[in-house]
Scaffold this motif. Structure first.
Motif, PDB file in Angstrom:
ATOM      1  N   ILE A 184      43.282  49.063  39.440  1.00 28.99           N
ATOM      2  CA  ILE A 184      44.127  50.243  39.358  1.00 28.99           C
ATOM      3  C   ILE A 184      44.933  50.135  38.071  1.00 28.99           C
ATOM      4  O   ILE A 184      45.602  49.136  37.830  1.00 28.99           O
ATOM      5  CB  ILE A 184      45.073  50.344  40.571  1.00 28.99           C
ATOM      6  CG1 ILE A 184      44.247  50.480  41.844  1.00 28.99           C
ATOM      7  CG2 ILE A 184      46.041  51.503  40.412  1.00 28.99           C
ATOM      8  CD1 ILE A 184      45.065  50.442  43.113  1.00 28.99           C
ATOM      9  N   THR A 185      44.844  51.170  37.251  1.00 33.31           N
ATOM     10  CA  THR A 185      45.580  51.188  36.001  1.00 33.31           C
ATOM     11  C   THR A 185      46.731  52.162  36.136  1.00 33.31           C
ATOM     12  O   THR A 185      46.537  53.311  36.524  1.00 33.31           O
ATOM     13  CB  THR A 185      44.659  51.632  34.847  1.00 33.31           C
ATOM     14  OG1 THR A 185      43.526  50.789  34.825  1.00 33.31           O
ATOM     15  CG2 THR A 185      45.379  51.578  33.525  1.00 33.31           C
ATOM     16  N   GLU A 186      47.906  51.709  35.814  1.00 35.53           N
ATOM     17  CA  GLU A 186      49.079  52.569  35.861  1.00 35.53           C
ATOM     18  C   GLU A 186      49.318  53.160  34.483  1.00 35.53           C
ATOM     19  O   GLU A 186      49.125  52.510  33.475  1.00 35.53           O
ATOM     20  CB  GLU A 186      50.304  51.777  36.300  1.00 35.53           C
ATOM     21  CG  GLU A 186      50.225  51.302  37.734  1.00 35.53           C
ATOM     22  CD  GLU A 186      51.466  50.551  38.162  1.00 35.53           C
ATOM     23  OE1 GLU A 186      52.516  50.722  37.540  1.00 35.53           O
ATOM     24  OE2 GLU A 186      51.364  49.778  39.115  1.00 35.53           O
ATOM     25  N   ALA A 188      44.684  46.045  54.478  1.00 31.31           N
ATOM     26  CA  ALA A 188      44.794  47.487  54.718  1.00 31.31           C
ATOM     27  C   ALA A 188      44.621  48.270  53.425  1.00 31.31           C
ATOM     28  O   ALA A 188      43.921  49.282  53.385  1.00 31.31           O
ATOM     29  CB  ALA A 188      46.143  47.819  55.361  1.00 31.31           C
ATOM     30  N   ILE A 189      45.229  47.803  52.338  1.00 27.42           N
ATOM     31  CA  ILE A 189      45.094  48.474  51.043  1.00 27.42           C
ATOM     32  C   ILE A 189      43.648  48.425  50.579  1.00 27.42           C
ATOM     33  O   ILE A 189      43.104  49.406  50.094  1.00 27.42           O
ATOM     34  CB  ILE A 189      46.045  47.845  49.997  1.00 27.42           C
ATOM     35  CG1 ILE A 189      47.487  48.182  50.362  1.00 27.42           C
ATOM     36  CG2 ILE A 189      45.705  48.311  48.590  1.00 27.42           C
ATOM     37  CD1 ILE A 189      48.523  47.449  49.541  1.00 27.42           C
TER      38      ILE A 189
END
Length: 140
Positions: free
Chosen positions: A41-43, A19-20
Motif C-alpha cells: 500500500i502506497t500512501e 483481518a486486514i
C-alpha cells in the motif's frame, strides 16, 4: 500474570493483521491468496481542500455535452475506470435518440473532455462523429 498481559496485545495484533490481510484479499477478488503475492500500500498526500472543489461523478452524470461551437452533442451517462494496471477513465456518452429511446452509448477517454463551470465540452465532437463510434454496452 505478566506473561498473559504481554501475550494478549501480541495476539490482538496478529488477529488485526490477519483481518486486514483477509479484507485486502477480498477487495482484490481473493487473488492475493491465490497467487501468494504480497500486497503493498502506497500512501500519497492529497490536498483535500483542492480535491473537494473538484467535480463529483454523481453530479456530472446526466449533464449535457457540447462541442466548441456550443452544439449539444450528447449526455454524460456514466464514468468507467478500465480494469488492469492502467486504470484509464472513460466517459460513457449517450448520443441520439429521443426521450431515452434509440440512444447510442459510446466511450471516449475522459481526458478528451474539458469541464469548465460544470459545462462539459468535447471540443471537436459532433453528433455524427460520436454516432460513428462503436456502440458501448454495459457488461451487466
Amino acid at each position: 500474570m505478566m506473561r498473559n498481559t504481554q501475550i494478549k496485545p501480541l495476539a490482538a495484533s496478529a488477529s488485526l493483521l490477519a483481518a486486514i490481510t483477509l479484507i485486502s484479499a477480498l477487495g482484490t477478488g481473493g487473488s492475493a491468496f491465490a497467487q501468494g503475492a504480497p500486497q503493498a500500500i502506497t500512501e500519497k498526500r492529497t490536498d483535500v481542500v483542492q480535491l473537494a472543489s473538484g467535480y463529483r461523478a454523481s453530479k456530472l452524470s446526466g449533464a449535457d455535452v457540447y462541442n466548441r461551437n456550443k452544439d449539444n452533442i450528447g449526455t454524460l451517462d456514466d464514468l468507467i475506470v478500465s480494469p488492469g494496471t492502467e486504470r484509464t477513465t472513460y466517459a460513457i456518452l449517450s448520443v441520439g435518440g429521443f426521450l431515452g429511446l434509440g440512444k447510442h452509448l459510446v466511450a471516449v477517454p475522459f481526458n478528451d473532455l474539458q469541464i469548465d463551470n460544470r459545462r462539459i465540452v468535447l471540443p471537436d465532437g459532433t453528433k455524427k462523429s460520436l454516432e460513428a463510434l462503436p456502440e458501448f454496452k454495459y457488461a451487466d
